[in-house]
Design a protein around this motif. Structure first.
Motif, PDB file in Angstrom:
ATOM      1  N   VAL A 137       0.198   1.733   5.114  1.00 44.65           N
ATOM      2  CA  VAL A 137      -0.966   1.435   4.671  1.00 44.65           C
ATOM      3  C   VAL A 137      -1.566   2.335   3.496  1.00 44.65           C
ATOM      4  O   VAL A 137      -2.265   2.100   2.426  1.00 44.65           O
ATOM      5  CB  VAL A 137      -2.135   1.068   5.708  1.00 44.65           C
ATOM      6  CG1 VAL A 137      -3.582   1.192   4.889  1.00 44.65           C
ATOM      7  CG2 VAL A 137      -1.858  -0.116   6.428  1.00 44.65           C
ATOM      8  N   SER A 138      -1.482   3.604   3.951  1.00 46.66           N
ATOM      9  CA  SER A 138      -1.793   4.809   2.734  1.00 46.66           C
ATOM     10  C   SER A 138      -1.090   4.496   1.511  1.00 46.66           C
ATOM     11  O   SER A 138      -2.024   4.475   0.340  1.00 46.66           O
ATOM     12  CB  SER A 138      -1.639   5.885   3.467  1.00 46.66           C
ATOM     13  OG  SER A 138      -2.305   6.190   4.629  1.00 46.66           O
ATOM     14  N   ALA A 139       0.271   4.604   1.463  1.00 48.63           N
ATOM     15  CA  ALA A 139       0.998   4.452   0.457  1.00 48.63           C
ATOM     16  C   ALA A 139       0.852   3.126  -0.333  1.00 48.63           C
ATOM     17  O   ALA A 139       0.775   3.056  -1.522  1.00 48.63           O
ATOM     18  CB  ALA A 139       2.327   4.599   0.759  1.00 48.63           C
ATOM     19  N   GLY A 140       0.714   1.979   0.401  1.00 45.78           N
ATOM     20  CA  GLY A 140       0.318   0.556  -0.165  1.00 45.78           C
ATOM     21  C   GLY A 140      -0.784   0.564  -0.824  1.00 45.78           C
ATOM     22  O   GLY A 140      -0.920   0.147  -1.828  1.00 45.78           O
ATOM     23  N   TRP A 141      -2.056   1.066  -0.232  1.00 43.95           N
ATOM     24  CA  TRP A 141      -3.486   0.882  -0.778  1.00 43.95           C
ATOM     25  C   TRP A 141      -3.386   1.598  -2.026  1.00 43.95           C
ATOM     26  O   TRP A 141      -3.963   1.266  -2.957  1.00 43.95           O
ATOM     27  CB  TRP A 141      -4.383   1.262   0.288  1.00 43.95           C
ATOM     28  CG  TRP A 141      -4.779   0.030   0.828  1.00 43.95           C
ATOM     29  CD1 TRP A 141      -5.054  -0.013   2.388  1.00 43.95           C
ATOM     30  CD2 TRP A 141      -5.450  -1.299   0.456  1.00 43.95           C
ATOM     31  NE1 TRP A 141      -5.307  -1.345   2.770  1.00 43.95           N
ATOM     32  CE2 TRP A 141      -5.611  -2.038   1.632  1.00 43.95           C
ATOM     33  CE3 TRP A 141      -5.689  -1.736  -0.677  1.00 43.95           C
ATOM     34  CZ2 TRP A 141      -5.995  -3.297   1.694  1.00 43.95           C
ATOM     35  CZ3 TRP A 141      -6.102  -3.028  -0.454  1.00 43.95           C
ATOM     36  CH2 TRP A 141      -6.346  -3.903   0.622  1.00 43.95           C
ATOM     37  N   HIS A 142      -2.778   2.728  -1.934  1.00 46.71           N
ATOM     38  CA  HIS A 142      -2.921   3.896  -3.033  1.00 46.71           C
ATOM     39  C   HIS A 142      -2.062   3.024  -4.320  1.00 46.71           C
ATOM     40  O   HIS A 142      -2.679   3.261  -5.548  1.00 46.71           O
ATOM     41  CB  HIS A 142      -2.217   5.067  -2.871  1.00 46.71           C
ATOM     42  CG  HIS A 142      -2.197   6.221  -3.948  1.00 46.71           C
ATOM     43  ND1 HIS A 142      -3.000   7.412  -3.526  1.00 46.71           N
ATOM     44  CD2 HIS A 142      -2.018   6.205  -5.164  1.00 46.71           C
ATOM     45  CE1 HIS A 142      -2.901   8.182  -4.432  1.00 46.71           C
ATOM     46  NE2 HIS A 142      -2.499   7.583  -5.674  1.00 46.71           N
ATOM     47  N   MET A 143      -0.738   2.642  -4.199  1.00 52.53           N
ATOM     48  CA  MET A 143      -0.193   2.068  -5.265  1.00 52.53           C
ATOM     49  C   MET A 143      -0.652   0.758  -5.518  1.00 52.53           C
ATOM     50  O   MET A 143      -0.970   0.503  -7.045  1.00 52.53           O
ATOM     51  CB  MET A 143       1.331   1.761  -4.766  1.00 52.53           C
ATOM     52  CG  MET A 143       2.218   1.265  -5.684  1.00 52.53           C
ATOM     53  SD  MET A 143       2.278   2.649  -7.152  1.00 52.53           S
ATOM     54  CE  MET A 143       2.480   1.624  -8.611  1.00 52.53           C
ATOM     55  N   HIS A 144      -1.284   0.060  -4.848  1.00 54.97           N
ATOM     56  CA  HIS A 144      -1.958  -1.446  -5.457  1.00 54.97           C
ATOM     57  C   HIS A 144      -3.272  -1.281  -5.851  1.00 54.97           C
ATOM     58  O   HIS A 144      -3.456  -1.854  -7.031  1.00 54.97           O
ATOM     59  CB  HIS A 144      -2.406  -2.281  -4.070  1.00 54.97           C
ATOM     60  CG  HIS A 144      -1.315  -3.028  -3.381  1.00 54.97           C
ATOM     61  ND1 HIS A 144      -0.655  -4.015  -4.121  1.00 54.97           N
ATOM     62  CD2 HIS A 144      -0.406  -2.728  -2.168  1.00 54.97           C
ATOM     63  CE1 HIS A 144       0.563  -4.605  -3.470  1.00 54.97           C
ATOM     64  NE2 HIS A 144       0.540  -3.797  -2.420  1.00 54.97           N
ATOM     65  N   LEU A 145      -3.859   0.020  -5.626  1.00 57.27           N
ATOM     66  CA  LEU A 145      -5.233   0.392  -6.356  1.00 57.27           C
ATOM     67  C   LEU A 145      -4.698   0.828  -7.715  1.00 57.27           C
ATOM     68  O   LEU A 145      -5.582   0.926  -8.753  1.00 57.27           O
ATOM     69  CB  LEU A 145      -5.944   1.347  -5.554  1.00 57.27           C
ATOM     70  CG  LEU A 145      -6.864   0.707  -4.520  1.00 57.27           C
ATOM     71  CD1 LEU A 145      -7.454   1.676  -3.684  1.00 57.27           C
ATOM     72  CD2 LEU A 145      -7.723  -0.475  -4.673  1.00 57.27           C
ATOM     73  N   ASP A 146      -3.677   1.715  -7.670  1.00 53.99           N
ATOM     74  CA  ASP A 146      -3.341   2.315  -9.161  1.00 53.99           C
ATOM     75  C   ASP A 146      -2.773   1.023  -9.976  1.00 53.99           C
ATOM     76  O   ASP A 146      -3.267   0.887 -11.374  1.00 53.99           O
ATOM     77  CB  ASP A 146      -1.814   3.141  -8.924  1.00 53.99           C
ATOM     78  CG  ASP A 146      -2.164   4.394  -8.305  1.00 53.99           C
ATOM     79  OD1 ASP A 146      -3.573   4.815  -8.332  1.00 53.99           O
ATOM     80  OD2 ASP A 146      -1.011   5.104  -8.244  1.00 53.99           O
ATOM     81  N   VAL A 147      -2.457  -0.042  -9.448  1.00 49.88           N
ATOM     82  CA  VAL A 147      -1.948  -1.242 -10.446  1.00 49.88           C
ATOM     83  C   VAL A 147      -3.317  -1.960 -10.863  1.00 49.88           C
ATOM     84  O   VAL A 147      -3.246  -2.215 -12.015  1.00 49.88           O
ATOM     85  CB  VAL A 147      -1.198  -2.175  -9.733  1.00 49.88           C
ATOM     86  CG1 VAL A 147      -0.863  -3.650 -10.473  1.00 49.88           C
ATOM     87  CG2 VAL A 147       0.169  -1.653  -9.329  1.00 49.88           C
ATOM     88  N   LEU A 148      -4.215  -2.177  -9.908  1.00 52.51           N
ATOM     89  CA  LEU A 148      -5.534  -2.323 -10.183  1.00 52.51           C
ATOM     90  C   LEU A 148      -6.213  -1.970 -11.296  1.00 52.51           C
ATOM     91  O   LEU A 148      -6.686  -2.094 -12.321  1.00 52.51           O
ATOM     92  CB  LEU A 148      -6.466  -2.511  -9.145  1.00 52.51           C
ATOM     93  CG  LEU A 148      -8.053  -3.093  -9.255  1.00 52.51           C
ATOM     94  CD1 LEU A 148      -8.099  -4.522 -10.043  1.00 52.51           C
ATOM     95  CD2 LEU A 148      -8.641  -2.811  -7.982  1.00 52.51           C
ATOM     96  N   ALA A 149      -6.385  -0.344 -11.377  1.00 51.35           N
ATOM     97  CA  ALA A 149      -6.777   0.375 -12.241  1.00 51.35           C
ATOM     98  C   ALA A 149      -6.154   0.254 -13.608  1.00 51.35           C
ATOM     99  O   ALA A 149      -6.690   0.108 -14.530  1.00 51.35           O
ATOM    100  CB  ALA A 149      -6.679   1.876 -11.783  1.00 51.35           C
ATOM    101  N   ALA A 150      -4.881   0.096 -13.620  1.00 49.56           N
ATOM    102  CA  ALA A 150      -4.088  -0.381 -14.814  1.00 49.56           C
ATOM    103  C   ALA A 150      -4.358  -1.538 -15.460  1.00 49.56           C
ATOM    104  O   ALA A 150      -4.684  -1.569 -16.381  1.00 49.56           O
ATOM    105  CB  ALA A 150      -2.541  -0.291 -14.535  1.00 49.56           C
ATOM    106  N   ARG A 151      -4.504  -2.537 -14.543  1.00 49.34           N
ATOM    107  CA  ARG A 151      -4.905  -3.929 -15.007  1.00 49.34           C
ATOM    108  C   ARG A 151      -6.310  -3.996 -15.805  1.00 49.34           C
ATOM    109  O   ARG A 151      -6.690  -4.529 -16.899  1.00 49.34           O
ATOM    110  CB  ARG A 151      -4.782  -5.082 -13.998  1.00 49.34           C
ATOM    111  CG  ARG A 151      -3.497  -5.212 -13.294  1.00 49.34           C
ATOM    112  CD  ARG A 151      -2.605  -5.889 -14.443  1.00 49.34           C
ATOM    113  NE  ARG A 151      -1.233  -6.082 -13.730  1.00 49.34           N
ATOM    114  CZ  ARG A 151      -0.175  -5.428 -14.106  1.00 49.34           C
ATOM    115  NH1 ARG A 151      -0.168  -4.627 -15.132  1.00 49.34           N
ATOM    116  NH2 ARG A 151       0.819  -5.411 -13.784  1.00 49.34           N
ATOM    117  N   LEU A 152      -7.266  -3.256 -15.057  1.00 47.53           N
ATOM    118  CA  LEU A 152      -8.656  -3.123 -15.557  1.00 47.53           C
ATOM    119  C   LEU A 152      -8.771  -2.337 -16.814  1.00 47.53           C
ATOM    120  O   LEU A 152      -9.656  -2.595 -17.556  1.00 47.53           O
ATOM    121  CB  LEU A 152      -9.561  -2.960 -14.378  1.00 47.53           C
ATOM    122  CG  LEU A 152      -9.753  -3.663 -13.347  1.00 47.53           C
ATOM    123  CD1 LEU A 152     -10.316  -2.838 -12.097  1.00 47.53           C
ATOM    124  CD2 LEU A 152     -10.613  -4.921 -13.895  1.00 47.53           C
TER     125      LEU A 152
END
Length: 177
Positions: A137-152
């Motif tokens: 969950v830690s690595a997953g949320w971190h990476m998914h949030l990195d993708v969200l930040a990039a998209r935004l």
């Protein structure tokens, strides 16, 4: 709970089995809310699935992590190209708070607060049942949030699976310390 955003963007244990991770994202808040709640926008950084924004509403999340970045990077052993999970909304206060059930854990909550032209997103994943799930969950949320930040931000994120591999190693180190 007022958790400060770590300068390095890594999640922190706010309780023994609870991960909290924050990101400062470009606003406005309604745009970030849409990326949390609209299936086609959420698919661009996490998982698809239409949801009715009512407490008690059930919905399905469908992950296709190979489609999040181009290229996706090599998928690690043990991961599939598609994953589904049934969830249920437990709290909703648009555009500030959303919470829902998450598999075998106690659930996940998203809190949004405005900070000038930016939005602070706090993700809290509660009652993670074991160290393996906490790491995932830690690595997953971190990476998914990195993708969200990039998209935004209108930028291209690093290949998803490369990021997961890097973050799993770093969270293994951090969580065992």
């Amino acid at each position: 709970m007022n958790v400060s955003t770590p300068r390095d963007g890594y999640g922190v244990l706010t309780e023994p089995a609870t991960l909290t991770i924050q990101r400062v994202l470009p606003g406005p808040i309604d745009r970030v809310w849409a990326y949390l709640t609209q299936g086609e926008l959420r698919r661009q950084w996490l998982a698809s699935g239409e949801m009715t924004l009512e407490v008690g509403a059930k919905f399905e999340l469908v992950w296709r992590n190979d489609e999040l970045t181009t290229p996706p990077g090599p998928r690690p052993e043990g991961f599939t190209g598609r994953h589904e999970m049934e969830s249920e909304i437990t709290e909703v206060d648009p555009p500030h708070r959303l919470a829902f059930t998450w598999g075998r854990s106690g659930g996940v909550s998203f809190e949004l607060s405005e900070q000038g032209k930016h939005v602070v997103l706090t993700v809290t994943h509660h009652r993670l049942p074991d160290p393996a799930m906490l790491l995932s969950v830690s690595a997953g949320w971190h990476m998914h949030l990195d993708v969200l930040a990039a998209r935004l931000s209108g930028t291209e994120p690093e290949p998803f699976w490369d990021g997961i591999a890097r973050l799993r190693a770093e969270y293994t180190r951090r969580l065992s310390a």
